[in-house]
Design an enzyme around this catalytic site. Structure first.
Site, PDB file in Angstrom:
ATOM      1  N   CYS A 420       0.775  -1.264   0.015  1.00  0.00           N
ATOM      2  CA  CYS A 420       0.005   0.067  -0.057  1.00  0.00           C
ATOM      3  C   CYS A 420       0.744   1.357   0.014  1.00  0.00           C
ATOM      4  CB  CYS A 420      -0.931  -0.090   1.114  1.00  0.00           C
ATOM      5  SG  CYS A 420      -0.156  -0.098   2.948  1.00  0.00           S
ATOM      6  N   HIS A 464      -2.163   0.453   7.299  1.00  0.00           N
ATOM      7  CA  HIS A 464      -2.330   1.041   5.824  1.00  0.00           C
ATOM      8  C   HIS A 464      -1.966   2.355   5.143  1.00  0.00           C
ATOM      9  CE1 HIS A 464      -4.269   0.292   1.883  1.00  0.00           C
ATOM     10  NE2 HIS A 464      -5.082   1.299   2.034  1.00  0.00           N
ATOM     11  N   ASP A 480      -8.022   5.552  -2.553  1.00  0.00           N
ATOM     12  CA  ASP A 480      -6.860   4.503  -2.169  1.00  0.00           C
ATOM     13  C   ASP A 480      -6.647   3.899  -3.403  1.00  0.00           C
ATOM     14  OD1 ASP A 480      -5.656   2.553  -0.861  1.00  0.00           O
ATOM     15  OD2 ASP A 480      -7.432   1.796   0.047  1.00  0.00           O
TER      16      ASP A 480
END
Length: 672
Positions: A420, A464, A480
């Site tokens: 991520c 994250h 995202d």
């Protein structure tokens, strides 16, 4: 002299047992050589007890103290923090064994042991630590009991039994004091050692940092949603830090973001913040129990609109605390997961901060970003095109290839695989290169429900990173890019988004694949949660609410009256127990019934002589009162049938006869 009374063998043995129990929890932070010192001291103490060695001289004792001090200095360094002070206390507790010349010295050592036993709660706070602390108290109290016994008594276990009775009697008083006495701060609120290792999100992000953290299954925090209003998975983004400065490889907060004095700490600043926010939909209220992080930032859903007074709000929508989180804390927050900003433009300093890029880094991405911006013609179209690029070509993995100097160029146009932090970093860099303000946000995504107590656990594996982009008319909007590559990461969690090879890298608990073990782990985690919530988290606010519910207020006179009444009830209960334990005890059922008859005869003036049988007593009574003698003789016959002939059928008649037996009052019958 009383001060020179010998220390009994039982008391010395219990003291050694108590020292082992007390020292054991400190093995994780105390130097190992301290155990070697303890064994040497125990050997010397035993030789003193046998009479083989003498007590150490003053010079030797001073030398030992100096040696221990030097050892502690080498182990902990010049800076003596809390852990070092506890080590010094443990060393003194160990050396005290060599000064036990009499009962007074033994009592001083025991009282010191009670204090040392409490220091374990500076490092361990779970329910097992509470149980172990009780074991420490039990061993010390057994030592205290043995210290007050005769030197001729060599029985070991009765001291433990008596200590258990004493502690059990103290439990009601302990509960009263815990619930009613005003809270003045707990021992475990003392700041712990700053050098102790803590896992969690750090104040910077480089390629691989979040991926490494996600392999840990350690607990980050627990969440309880009020009224069961749980947001959907796509809204469970727990923001903690915002990174606006990029040096080409590492993201960090800017100087302005790191300045705590610029945060909104007062109510007026909070009101201004709320005016900038236009909430959409219903709010979500929840309480967070955060594990120690040694950092000042907290975690909350975006966008927070209400929080506790001691907390603050940064300009980048971060919840802050004035002091680092050294111990587990709980706080209440209300957020609106759907929102938009009313401000149309960023301030100049914030725009410059959100467009900052290092020179001479990632030239290919800079060129491609300007080209795509011209071709798409709008911010949203550019974002959609970049998301399509991620979705078509990239792979989500914990084992990406190592990146060189131009990390974003190599990731976007060559390796095209990462975790991520790779996606968030490249996305924000691309947006800034296209002239669009953007920033990196790190925190946690998702949560796992514990059905036992209806709360949610967020673990380090949920760490994250995502992006926020400033769009005209909408303000800061979350994007995202990881969700474009692995949408199951948002919907079902980390495990479902990784390949089988990557999944093997994740930390697993013992027996995590077994359903029974999983249920037991959930129940144990729920018990830990309630322990920290109602025992360690029992603060002044909870106490005030408790006293309000039970006493009608928290005024001092109410508390004093309640404590005195409760104490009186305890004393009355103990007296009743003492009276009950002193009641006559009968080995056989017939003895109880015959005792009832004898009590009635005693009130009339007839007393059984020593060695006189029930039948002989009946004959003696019959000489004065034939009718009474016949009735008593029949009862005596029934007593003999039950006691000696084991005639159980006669027991019911014996009980009836004994209950109905009536003896004349004194003076009604002329005695011979």
């Amino acid at each position: 002299m009383a001060d020179r009374e010998q220390v009994s063998r039982t008391a010395l043995a219990w003291l050694l047992v108590a020292q082992v129990i007390i020292l054991l929890p400190h093995s994780v932070h105390a130097p190992l050589w301290l155990w070697a010192v303890w064994l040497w001291v125990v050997l010397w103490r035993w030789q003193i007890f046998r009479g083989a060695w003498g007590f150490p001289s003053l010079v030797l004792r001073v030398g030992m103290m100096a040696a221990l001090g030097g050892g502690l200095l080498l182990s902990y360094g010049v800076k003596f923090d809390m852990t070092a002070m506890v080590g010094l206390l443990l060393a003194g507790f160990v050396l005290k064994l060599l000064e036990l010349r009499g009962r007074r010295d033994l009592l001083v050592t025991i009282y010191l042991g009670y204090f040392v036993a409490a220091t374990q709660f500076l490092f361990h706070l779970g329910p097992l630590a509470g149980l172990y602390g009780t074991l420490s108290l039990l061993a010390l109290t057994a030592t205290l009991v043995a210290a007050n016994q005769s030197l001729l008594s060599h029985r070991f276990w009765p001291s433990l039994k008596q200590a258990g009775v004493l502690l059990a009697q103290a439990v009601p008083l302990m509960l009263i004091l815990f619930l009613a006495i005003p809270r003045t701060g707990a021992l475990w609120s003392v700041p712990s050692d700053e050098r102790a290792a803590m896992t969690g999100i750090s104040d910077s992000m480089s390629p691989g940092d979040i991926g490494e953290l996600a392999q840990s299954n350690a607990l980050a925090f627990r969440v309880t949603f009020d009224e069961g209003k749980v947001p959907p998975p796509e809204d469970r983004y727990w923001r903690g830090l915002v990174f606006s400065y990029f040096d080409g490889r590492q993201w960090r907060p800017s100087r302005r973001q790191s300045a705590s004095e610029l945060a909104n700490w007062d109510r007026a600043s909070v009101a201004q913040w709320r005016q900038l926010l236009d909430p959409v939909g219903a709010p979500v209220s929840y309480s967070v129990m955060l594990e120690p992080t040694r950092q000042r930032w907290l975690f909350a859903l975006a966008a927070p609109t209400e929080w506790e007074e001691q907390l603050g709000m940064g300009h980048d929508m971060r919840l802050l605390r004035r002091e680092p989180v050294q111990q587990r804390i709980a706080y209440q927050v209300t957020s609106h997961t759907e929102y938009r900003f009313q401000a149309n433009e960023l301030e100049n300093w914030e725009r410059q901060q959100s467009l900052q890029l290092p020179r001479d880094f990632n030239p290919q991405t800079r060129t491609r970003a300007r080209q795509w911006a011209r071709e798409t013609g709008s911010e949203q179209a550019l974002i959609d095109r970049l998301m399509s690029h991620y979705r078509a070509r990239f792979r989500y993995t914990l084992r990406p290839q190592t990146l060189g100097q131009h990390t974003v160029d190599e990731f976007l146009w060559q390796t095209q695989e990462g975790f991520c932090e790779h996606f968030a970093s490249s996305f924000v860099f691309f947006m800034r290169a296209a002239g669009i303000p953007a920033r990196v946000v790190v925190g946690y995504l998702g949560a796992t429900k514990n059905p036992v107590e209806d709360y949610w656990s967020v673990r380090q594996r949920d760490a994250h990173a995502w992006a926020e982009v400033w769009l005209r008319g909408r303000g800061w909007v979350r994007f995202d890019p990881t969700a474009a590559v692995a949408p199951e990461r948002v919907e079902r969690g980390l495990d479902s988004s990784l390949s089988s090879t990557d999944t093997q890298m994740l930390e697993r608990g013992f027996g995590s694949s077994l359903a029974l073990v999983q249920r037991l782990q959930m129940r144990w985690d729920a018990f830990n949660y309630q322990w920290h919530r109602w025992v360690l988290g029992y603060d002044q606010d909870q106490q005030s609410q408790f006293l309000e519910d039970w006493l009608g207020g928290d005024e001092l006179w109410r508390i004093a009256l309640a404590v005195m009444c409760a104490g009186a009830l305890l004393v009355l209960g103990l007296l009743l127990i003492i009276v009950w334990r002193q009641r006559p005890r009968y080995a056989y059922p017939a003895d109880r019934q015959w005792a009832r008859v004898e009590r009635k005869l005693n009130r009339a003036g007839w007393t059984r002589e020593p060695g006189e049988t029930p039948r002989s007593l009946a004959q003696r009574v019959g000489q004065t009162s034939p009718s009474l003698g016949r009735s008593l003789a029949h009862i005596a016959q029934l007593y003999e049938l039950v006691s000696y002939a084991d005639n159980r059928s006669a027991l019911a008649e014996l009980r009836t006869r004994a209950s109905g037996f009536r003896s004349p009052k004194r003076g009604r019958i002329r005695r011979q």
